[in-house]
Motif scaffolding. Structure first.
Motif, short mmCIF file in Angstrom:
data_model
loop_
_atom_site.label_atom_id
_atom_site.label_comp_id
_atom_site.label_asym_id
_atom_site.label_seq_id
_atom_site.Cartn_x
_atom_site.Cartn_y
_atom_site.Cartn_z
N GLU A 1 90.08 90.71 35.28
CA GLU A 1 91.05 89.73 34.76
C GLU A 1 91.27 89.74 33.37
N THR A 2 92.60 90.07 33.19
CA THR A 2 92.97 90.22 31.49
C THR A 2 94.54 89.70 31.85
N LYS A 3 95.07 89.23 30.57
CA LYS A 3 96.50 89.01 30.29
C LYS A 3 97.32 90.13 29.78
N TYR A 4 96.75 91.24 29.67
CA TYR A 4 97.07 92.65 29.04
C TYR A 4 97.58 93.39 30.30
N PRO A 5 98.56 94.39 30.24
CA PRO A 5 98.98 95.06 31.25
C PRO A 5 97.70 96.13 31.46
N ILE A 6 97.46 96.38 32.63
CA ILE A 6 96.31 97.38 32.69
C ILE A 6 96.62 98.02 34.25
N THR A 7 96.38 99.27 34.27
CA THR A 7 96.17 100.04 35.45
C THR A 7 94.91 100.37 36.01
N LEU A 8 94.50 99.58 37.00
CA LEU A 8 93.20 99.86 37.70
C LEU A 8 92.93 101.05 38.47
N VAL A 9 92.00 101.72 38.32
CA VAL A 9 91.71 103.09 38.82
C VAL A 9 90.36 103.01 39.59
N ASN A 10 90.25 103.10 40.91
CA ASN A 10 89.12 102.96 41.59
C ASN A 10 88.35 104.47 41.51
N ILE A 11 86.92 104.25 41.11
CA ILE A 11 86.28 105.53 41.01
C ILE A 11 84.94 105.17 41.64
N PRO A 12 84.49 106.23 42.31
CA PRO A 12 82.89 106.19 42.79
C PRO A 12 82.15 105.37 41.66
N VAL A 13 81.19 104.29 42.28
CA VAL A 13 80.52 103.61 41.61
C VAL A 13 79.32 104.67 40.93
N ILE A 14 79.17 104.82 39.66
CA ILE A 14 77.99 105.70 39.03
C ILE A 14 77.62 105.22 37.87
N ASP A 15 76.58 104.61 37.96
CA ASP A 15 76.02 103.74 37.11
C ASP A 15 75.01 104.42 35.88
N ILE A 16 75.81 104.96 35.41
CA ILE A 16 74.94 106.00 34.42
C ILE A 16 75.37 105.68 32.90
N SER A 17 74.59 105.55 32.19
CA SER A 17 75.12 105.31 30.53
C SER A 17 74.26 105.98 29.68
N SER A 18 74.99 106.48 28.59
CA SER A 18 74.11 107.18 27.51
C SER A 18 72.80 106.28 26.94
N SER A 19 72.96 104.87 27.03
CA SER A 19 71.65 104.29 26.78
C SER A 19 70.60 104.55 27.60
N LEU A 20 70.80 104.68 28.91
CA LEU A 20 70.02 104.97 29.98
C LEU A 20 69.28 106.18 29.91
N ILE A 21 70.03 107.27 29.49
CA ILE A 21 69.76 108.73 29.43
C ILE A 21 68.79 108.86 28.00
N ARG A 22 69.20 108.01 26.84
CA ARG A 22 68.13 107.99 25.84
C ARG A 22 66.94 107.57 26.11
N GLU A 23 67.19 106.54 26.74
CA GLU A 23 65.63 105.41 27.01
C GLU A 23 64.94 106.21 27.92
N ARG A 24 65.34 107.02 29.15
CA ARG A 24 64.55 107.96 29.77
C ARG A 24 64.10 109.21 28.97
N LEU A 25 64.85 109.72 28.08
CA LEU A 25 64.40 110.84 27.25
C LEU A 25 63.17 110.52 26.42
N GLY A 26 63.44 109.06 25.71
CA GLY A 26 62.50 108.73 24.76
C GLY A 26 61.25 108.31 25.68
N ASN A 27 61.30 108.10 26.85
CA ASN A 27 59.96 107.92 27.65
C ASN A 27 59.38 109.10 28.31
#
Length: 189
Positions: free
Chosen positions: A139-165
Motif C-alpha cells: 500500500e502506497t499513495k505513489y504510483p508503483i508497478t508491482l512485479v511478482n517474483i519467486p519468494v527468495i528470502d536471502i539478504s546480504s546481512s544473513l550472508i554476512r552473519e552466516r559467514l561470520g559464524n
C-alpha cells in the motif's frame, strides 16, 4: 527509448536474490538492461561491514558475469556524504536523456516511500517497480508497478552473519563471489 531498470543497494555481498529480482523484473517489464547501482552511504542505514568499495565492485562484477544485459553504474560513488535517490536520478536523466528509468525497490521500501527525500519530485523522474517480500504491505499513495517474483528470502546481512559464524553460504550467492570472499577474508572468513 531504452528502458533501464535500476537496482540499488550496498551489494555487500551481492547474492542470488539480487540476480533473481533483476532477471524477473527485466522479463516482466521487457526492460533492455538492469543497472546495478552500489551506493555509498544510504541515508537509512549504517555500513555494517568491512568490505571496501573495491571489494563490493569486484564481487558485483563477478556476480554479473555472463549476462550482457546486467551492467554496473557507480555514479553514487562519485559523491560524498549521504546519497539521496533524487540527486542520483537527476544526474542519470541528464546524462542519459534517451533512457526511461525504472527504479526497483523491495516491499520494505514501498512502505518507506513517504519518508524518501523529495519523493514527489522523484516519482516524476522514475517509474517505481516494487517486488514482493514476505510480511510487507504494498500500500502506497505513489504510483508503483508491482512485479511478482519467486519468494527468495536471502539478504546480504544473513550472508554476512552466516559467514561470520563459519556457516555455509553455498547456493545463496554465485560461487565466484563466494570464492572471492574466502580468498579476501571478508566478513569474518
Amino acid at each position: 527509448m531504452k528502458k533501464v531498470g535500476i537496482l540499488g543497494g550496498t551489494f555487500s555481498p551481492p547474492h542470488n536474490g539480487h540476480l533473481i529480482i533483476a532477471n524477473e523484473v527485466m522479463s516482466a517489464l521487457e526492460l533492455d538492461e538492469i543497472w546495478f547501482m552500489p551506493n555509498q552511504v544510504p541515508p537509512h542505514k549504517e555500513r555494517p561491514d568491512t568490505a571496501s568499495n573495491e571489494n563490493r565492485l569486484e564481487m558485483l562484477r563477478l556476480a554479473l558475469e555472463g549476462n550482457e544485459k546486467f551492467k554496473i553504474e557507480t555514479i553514487e560513488w562519485q559523491r560524498s556524504g549521504a546519497s539521496y535517490t533524487i540527486d542520483t536520478m537527476k544526474i542519470l536523466t541528464d546524462l542519459y536523456p534517451g533512457q526511461h528509468f525504472y527504479f526497483i525497490i523491495g516491499a520494505d521500501m514501498i512502505e518507506y516511500l513517504p519518508k524518501w527525500h523529495k519523493i514527489d519530485e522523484l516519482a516524476e523522474l522514475v517509474n517505481f517497480v516494487g517486488v514482493d517480500r514476505p510480511s510487507y504491505s504494498h500500500e502506497t499513495k505513489y504510483p508503483i508497478t508491482l512485479v511478482n517474483i519467486p519468494v527468495i528470502d536471502i539478504s546480504s546481512s544473513l550472508i554476512r552473519e552466516r559467514l561470520g559464524n563459519g556457516k555455509t553460504v553455498r547456493y545463496l550467492l554465485p560461487d565466484s563471489v563466494r570464492q572471492y570472499i574466502k580468498e579476501n577474508h571478508l566478513y569474518g572468513t
